[in-house]
Design an enzyme around this catalytic site. Structure first.
Site, PDB file in Angstrom:
ATOM      1  N   SER A 180       0.827  -1.207   0.000  1.00 47.10           N
ATOM      2  CA  SER A 180       0.000   0.000   0.000  1.00 47.10           C
ATOM      3  C   SER A 180       0.864   1.260   0.000  1.00 47.10           C
ATOM      4  O   SER A 180       1.720   1.406  -0.869  1.00 47.10           O
ATOM      5  CB  SER A 180      -0.967  -0.058   1.188  1.00 47.10           C
ATOM      6  OG  SER A 180      -2.053   0.763   0.939  1.00 47.10           O
ATOM      7  N   LYS A 184       4.160   1.878  -2.476  1.00 42.88           N
ATOM      8  CA  LYS A 184       4.581   3.065  -3.239  1.00 42.88           C
ATOM      9  C   LYS A 184       6.028   3.385  -2.869  1.00 42.88           C
ATOM     10  O   LYS A 184       6.874   3.684  -3.714  1.00 42.88           O
ATOM     11  CB  LYS A 184       3.702   4.282  -2.895  1.00 42.88           C
ATOM     12  CG  LYS A 184       2.178   4.048  -2.914  1.00 42.88           C
ATOM     13  CD  LYS A 184       1.421   5.309  -2.493  1.00 42.88           C
ATOM     14  CE  LYS A 184       0.027   5.091  -1.902  1.00 42.88           C
ATOM     15  NZ  LYS A 184      -0.950   4.357  -2.603  1.00 42.88           N
ATOM     16  N   TRP A 271     -10.013   0.485  -4.669  1.00 41.85           N
ATOM     17  CA  TRP A 271      -9.420   1.800  -4.366  1.00 41.85           C
ATOM     18  C   TRP A 271      -8.024   1.899  -5.007  1.00 41.85           C
ATOM     19  O   TRP A 271      -7.643   2.919  -5.549  1.00 41.85           O
ATOM     20  CB  TRP A 271      -9.359   1.972  -2.851  1.00 41.85           C
ATOM     21  CG  TRP A 271      -8.985   3.331  -2.326  1.00 41.85           C
ATOM     22  CD1 TRP A 271      -7.940   3.626  -1.511  1.00 41.85           C
ATOM     23  CD2 TRP A 271      -9.677   4.567  -2.532  1.00 41.85           C
ATOM     24  NE1 TRP A 271      -7.933   4.957  -1.201  1.00 41.85           N
ATOM     25  CE2 TRP A 271      -8.984   5.565  -1.814  1.00 41.85           C
ATOM     26  CE3 TRP A 271     -10.812   4.945  -3.267  1.00 41.85           C
ATOM     27  CZ2 TRP A 271      -9.377   6.906  -1.801  1.00 41.85           C
ATOM     28  CZ3 TRP A 271     -11.203   6.278  -3.251  1.00 41.85           C
ATOM     29  CH2 TRP A 271     -10.491   7.238  -2.528  1.00 41.85           C
ATOM     30  N   HIS A 323      -7.587  -5.758   0.223  1.00 40.60           N
ATOM     31  CA  HIS A 323      -6.343  -5.022   0.439  1.00 40.60           C
ATOM     32  C   HIS A 323      -5.607  -5.576   1.653  1.00 40.60           C
ATOM     33  O   HIS A 323      -6.004  -5.349   2.803  1.00 40.60           O
ATOM     34  CB  HIS A 323      -6.752  -3.565   0.666  1.00 40.60           C
ATOM     35  CG  HIS A 323      -5.644  -2.583   0.599  1.00 40.60           C
ATOM     36  ND1 HIS A 323      -4.931  -2.330  -0.543  1.00 40.60           N
ATOM     37  CD2 HIS A 323      -5.136  -1.757   1.559  1.00 40.60           C
ATOM     38  CE1 HIS A 323      -4.039  -1.392  -0.289  1.00 40.60           C
ATOM     39  NE2 HIS A 323      -4.142  -1.032   0.983  1.00 40.60           N
TER      40      HIS A 323
HETATM   41  C1  GTR Z   1      -5.223   4.716   1.864  1.00 39.65           C
HETATM   42  C2  GTR Z   1      -4.640   5.456   0.689  1.00 39.65           C
HETATM   43  C3  GTR Z   1      -4.038   4.476  -0.245  1.00 39.65           C
HETATM   44  C4  GTR Z   1      -3.145   3.504   0.462  1.00 39.65           C
HETATM   45  C5  GTR Z   1      -3.658   3.074   1.817  1.00 39.65           C
HETATM   46  C6  GTR Z   1      -2.670   2.397   2.734  1.00 39.65           C
HETATM   47  O1  GTR Z   1      -5.950   5.487   2.732  1.00 39.65           O
HETATM   48  O2  GTR Z   1      -5.684   6.167   0.105  1.00 39.65           O
HETATM   49  O3  GTR Z   1      -3.371   5.159  -1.269  1.00 39.65           O
HETATM   50  O4  GTR Z   1      -1.873   3.995   0.568  1.00 39.65           O
HETATM   51  O5  GTR Z   1      -4.146   4.143   2.532  1.00 39.65           O
HETATM   52  O6  GTR Z   1      -1.491   2.721   2.746  1.00 39.65           O
HETATM   53  O7  GTR Z   1      -3.091   1.545   3.501  1.00 39.65           O
END
Ligand code: GTR
Length: 343
Positions: A180, A184, A271, A323
């Protein structure tokens, strides 16, 4: 689902120009070389995880211009009798094991994992005065000041430095991994530090492996509004219309060529947008081919649920579910790493 027509071309830039563009417009410029870097093993458990592994707790001490700062990390290394691949895992907790860090299973897979909590390098909020932000006196009034992703990526390189002196680690098979926001970060760390021969970005989504153009779920404007501190201040002026961006995320993926990149998606993680992550891999493939290695191989035009593409220098899988950095993701990544590990 196709690669957007108006995607900027990575081949119009040199590697240095493309990297500079991303740093100046998106992530900010990484911190300079510190003056000193030292590692202190503060605890060593010889028989961890049923006696299968050695678990070292290490403190990295960094100084810069008379200031000092330290952060802890953990190395769990299976007792293999020969060097094993190493993974630097950016994590959401200092705990070992942890939900995204099934240490015993990772030992059984033959991986040594050095993990740290991103918040121990710099907190996941707008504070740039403490920890690494304080050490480097990050000045967020500058448009190209580093955001948190750049500071955490710097932390991953510090841990990579420690692994470089570990004889139990196969120096030709060291990965950086994250999930996540930390997926990145793993991509950025891999783009910046060529000592990572493998990059594993799990469900990295927006500002990770997913193309901004045509993306569903989270957009550049969404992420900049909610998490401005992850990025350079200059990013705010880029997120209005993704069609106008001078780059897209395949630039970040292309910077990892000709090394090995592994991107993974989850079908219900809308998402992040699995299709946009997959298209990022397809769009980065020409840069890998230009470097003389295959990009994404055997994938077709769309990601297939349950399919894993492991043949090329870009690996990809789409698993069922939500996720999460799951055991299944780790198993696929380990299989990819051992398939491509240099003998
Ligand atoms: C969310 C964000 C995502 C992702 C995620 C995470 O809120 O919008 O881009 O990075 O967090 O890191 O769990």
């Amino acid at each position: 689902m196709k690669i957007p027509q108006n995607l900027p071309r990575f081949s119009d830039y040199t590697r240095e120009e493309a990297l500079r563009l991303l740093l100046e417009k998106e992530y900010g410029c990484p911190p300079p070389q510190p003056d000193t870097l030292e590692f202190h093993v503060v605890r060593r458990e010889e028989d961890a995880f049923a006696g299968k592994a050695v678990h070292a707790t290490v403190e990295a001490w960094v100084t810069f211009q008379g200031r000092g700062f330290s952060f802890p990390f953990h190395l769990v290394c299976p007792k293999a009798g020969q060097p094993v691949p190493g993974v630097v895992l950016l994590n959401f907790t200092p705990a070992v094991p942890a939900p995204y860090l099934p240490s015993e299973e990772l030992c059984d897979l033959g991986l040594a994992v050095a993990s740290f909590h991103c918040g121990d390098v710099s907190p996941d909020n707008g504070d740039f005065t403490s920890k690494a932000g304080g050490l480097f006196q990050v000045d967020r009034s500058l448009p190209t000041a580093p955001g948190k992703l750049a500071l955490w990526a710097w932390g991953a390189s510090v841990v990579r430095e420690y692994l470089a002196a570990c004889p139990e680690i196969d120096q030709k098979a060291v990965a950086v991994a994250g999930h996540s926001r930390l997926g990145k970060t793993a991509l950025l760390a891999g783009a910046l530090d060529k000592r990572f021969q493998f990059v594993f970005a799990n469900e990295s989504g927006c500002s990770g492996a997913a193309l901004y153009r045509g993306k569903q779920g989270e957009t550049a404007a969404d992420i900049q509004r909610v998490f401005p501190y992850w990025f350079s201040p200059s990013f705010a002026s880029c997120t209005g219309d993704p069609e106008q961006l001078p780059f897209d995320q395949h630039f970040l993926l292309s910077l990892i060529a000709p090394r090995k990149l592994y991107v993974s998606s989850a079908a219900e993680d809308l998402w992040s947008d699995p299709a946009a992550e997959f298209l990022g891999c397809l769009a980065a493939s020409p840069a890998f081919e230009a470097a003389g290695v295959p990009g994404l191989v055997g994938a077709g035009e769309e990601p297939q649920l349950g399919q894993a593409c492991h043949q090329g220098n870009i690996g990809y899988h789409l698993r069922a579910g939500k996720h999460f950095l799951s055991r299944e993701d780790w198993r696929q990544f380990a299989a990819y790493l051992f398939l491509h590990r240099e003998k």
